[in-house]
Design a protein around this motif. Structure first.
Motif, PDB file in Angstrom:
ATOM      1  N   ILE A   1       0.828  -1.205   0.000  1.00 37.71           N
ATOM      2  CA  ILE A   1       0.000   0.000   0.000  1.00 37.71           C
ATOM      3  C   ILE A   1       0.861   1.253   0.000  1.00 37.71           C
ATOM      4  O   ILE A   1       0.542   2.259  -0.650  1.00 37.71           O
ATOM      5  CB  ILE A   1      -0.950  -0.011   1.216  1.00 37.71           C
ATOM      6  CG1 ILE A   1      -1.989  -1.130   1.071  1.00 37.71           C
ATOM      7  CG2 ILE A   1      -1.645   1.332   1.379  1.00 37.71           C
ATOM      8  CD1 ILE A   1      -2.918  -1.268   2.261  1.00 37.71           C
TER       9      ILE A   1
ATOM     10  N   SER B   1       1.802   2.146  -3.571  1.00 39.43           N
ATOM     11  CA  SER B   1       0.786   2.123  -4.623  1.00 39.43           C
ATOM     12  C   SER B   1      -0.422   2.926  -4.194  1.00 39.43           C
ATOM     13  O   SER B   1      -1.127   2.557  -3.241  1.00 39.43           O
ATOM     14  CB  SER B   1       0.382   0.678  -4.939  1.00 39.43           C
ATOM     15  OG  SER B   1      -0.717   0.653  -5.826  1.00 39.43           O
ATOM     16  N   ALA B   2      -0.681   4.025  -4.894  1.00 35.08           N
ATOM     17  CA  ALA B   2      -1.854   4.846  -4.600  1.00 35.08           C
ATOM     18  C   ALA B   2      -3.140   4.093  -4.914  1.00 35.08           C
ATOM     19  O   ALA B   2      -4.167   4.284  -4.256  1.00 35.08           O
ATOM     20  CB  ALA B   2      -1.788   6.140  -5.407  1.00 35.08           C
ATOM     21  N   VAL B   3      -3.085   3.209  -5.919  1.00 40.06           N
ATOM     22  CA  VAL B   3      -4.274   2.434  -6.288  1.00 40.06           C
ATOM     23  C   VAL B   3      -4.661   1.477  -5.164  1.00 40.06           C
ATOM     24  O   VAL B   3      -5.828   1.387  -4.773  1.00 40.06           O
ATOM     25  CB  VAL B   3      -4.023   1.663  -7.600  1.00 40.06           C
ATOM     26  CG1 VAL B   3      -5.220   0.759  -7.920  1.00 40.06           C
ATOM     27  CG2 VAL B   3      -3.775   2.634  -8.746  1.00 40.06           C
ATOM     28  N   LEU B   4      -3.666   0.752  -4.637  1.00 41.86           N
ATOM     29  CA  LEU B   4      -3.946  -0.171  -3.547  1.00 41.86           C
ATOM     30  C   LEU B   4      -4.442   0.571  -2.309  1.00 41.86           C
ATOM     31  O   LEU B   4      -5.321   0.071  -1.594  1.00 41.86           O
ATOM     32  CB  LEU B   4      -2.701  -0.980  -3.208  1.00 41.86           C
ATOM     33  CG  LEU B   4      -2.321  -2.098  -4.182  1.00 41.86           C
ATOM     34  CD1 LEU B   4      -1.037  -2.783  -3.721  1.00 41.86           C
ATOM     35  CD2 LEU B   4      -3.448  -3.106  -4.311  1.00 41.86           C
ATOM     36  N   GLU B   5      -3.876   1.731  -2.059  1.00 38.72           N
ATOM     37  CA  GLU B   5      -4.329   2.503  -0.895  1.00 38.72           C
ATOM     38  C   GLU B   5      -5.791   2.896  -1.054  1.00 38.72           C
ATOM     39  O   GLU B   5      -6.586   2.784  -0.116  1.00 38.72           O
ATOM     40  CB  GLU B   5      -3.482   3.758  -0.723  1.00 38.72           C
ATOM     41  CG  GLU B   5      -3.925   4.595   0.470  1.00 38.72           C
ATOM     42  CD  GLU B   5      -3.106   5.857   0.647  1.00 38.72           C
ATOM     43  OE1 GLU B   5      -3.198   6.459   1.730  1.00 38.72           O
ATOM     44  OE2 GLU B   5      -2.384   6.222  -0.299  1.00 38.72           O
ATOM     45  N   ALA B   6      -6.166   3.349  -2.272  1.00 37.73           N
ATOM     46  CA  ALA B   6      -7.542   3.769  -2.501  1.00 37.73           C
ATOM     47  C   ALA B   6      -8.515   2.602  -2.399  1.00 37.73           C
ATOM     48  O   ALA B   6      -9.645   2.753  -1.911  1.00 37.73           O
ATOM     49  CB  ALA B   6      -7.658   4.424  -3.879  1.00 37.73           C
ATOM     50  N   VAL B   7      -8.071   1.412  -2.829  1.00 35.32           N
ATOM     51  CA  VAL B   7      -8.966   0.259  -2.864  1.00 35.32           C
ATOM     52  C   VAL B   7      -9.017  -0.468  -1.524  1.00 35.32           C
ATOM     53  O   VAL B   7     -10.096  -0.809  -1.016  1.00 35.32           O
ATOM     54  CB  VAL B   7      -8.535  -0.719  -3.982  1.00 35.32           C
ATOM     55  CG1 VAL B   7      -9.367  -1.998  -3.916  1.00 35.32           C
ATOM     56  CG2 VAL B   7      -8.671  -0.059  -5.342  1.00 35.32           C
TER      57      VAL B   7
END
Length: 273
Positions: free
Chosen positions: A97, A100-106
């Motif tokens: 996380i 990765s901004a994507v993993l943090e958002a998801v």
């Protein structure tokens, strides 16, 4: 000027190790004396709040009987296994996380949502799923340890100086090299801070699991003594749990001082623990 004039022990306002130990011992003696005086002066029943002498006698009895040791081994296993599983999961997911901004958002909102659920409320479910043995206690402990390590790992990875990351990328370093050589060294003090919190919470997690349903362990012993109205025995086992937490905390601090000796801020906070 003496060569050690600026050592941490000689800085203004900082206690020397010997003085610190003396103050701790004096405070402990003062607490025991105050406890004894209050119990004696108000005639508090030993069934409700035993005095230091009663607790000491109960501690002597439980140690002499040999009943403590098998249960202590069970609880220690639950603490250490749960801590290892929760810390590993928290570090791995935090490392993913944190980069990765994507993993943090998801993922992160779900992690926070799970963390807000009281573990006492979900502990009966874990016992239902995994049984009354040690597995359910290990899982409960791991879920409690997980979040502090996760959160500290994320914060630590993002604490890496931006200019160092950009410099590594300018020299065509891969993401793995940036992580290993820049982000991880800066994150380690935070990770160890999370581990330090986690090892103390692991003791709580194991006991919560044993309170919900267990066939052995220190929490099981506490429940037994609660049913028999043995307050002094409960205090004795609680003291054992406190000593476990203190020892494990000291072990994590010692490992941290050796693993990240270059991190002055953490070393200063850890010194004397």
């Amino acid at each position: 000027m003496s060569s050690n004039a600026n050592t941490p022990a000689n800085l203004p306002g900082r206690l020397t190790p010997s003085r610190r130990r003396t103050l701790i011992a004096l405070f402990f003696i003062a607490v025991i004396a105050f406890w004894h005086v209050i119990v004696s002066a108000f005639g508090v029943s030993h069934l409700i709040f035993p005095g230091p002498a009663g607790v000491l006698g109960a501690m002597r009895d439980v140690l002499a009987s040999g009943e403590l040791w098998p249960h202590l081994g069970v609880t220690l296993y639950e603490i250490l296994a749960g801590f290892a599983a929760g810390a590993l999961a928290g570090f791995v997911l935090g490392a993913l996380i944190g980069q990765s901004a994507v993993l943090e958002a998801v993922l992160y909102p779900y992690v926070v949502a799970f963390q807000t659920v009281p573990k006492v409320a979900v502990a009966p479910l874990f016992v239902l799923w995994f049984g009354f043995g040690t597995t359910s206690k290990v899982v409960i402990t791991a879920t409690i340890v997980f979040f502090p390590v996760l959160a500290n790992t994320i914060v630590g990875l993002r604490s890496a100086p931006r200019d160092q990351v950009d410099l590594m990328r300018a020299f065509t370093a891969s993401g793995w090299h940036v992580f290993r050589m820049v982000r991880l060294p800066h994150a380690l003090p935070y990770v160890f801070a999370g581990l330090d919190i986690g090892i103390v919470l692991a003791v709580i997690g194991a006991i919560v699991g044993e309170f919900v349903g267990a066939q052995a362990g220190l929490g099981y012993l506490i429940l037994q003594r609660n049913f028999s109205m043995d307050a002094a025995g409960m205090f004795a086992i609680l003291i054992v749990l406190s000593l476990i937490g203190i020892v494990l905390h000291a072990v994590v601090k010692t490992i941290a001082r050796r693993a990240i000796f270059w991190a002055d801020a953490f070393t200063d906070l850890s010194r004397g623990s």
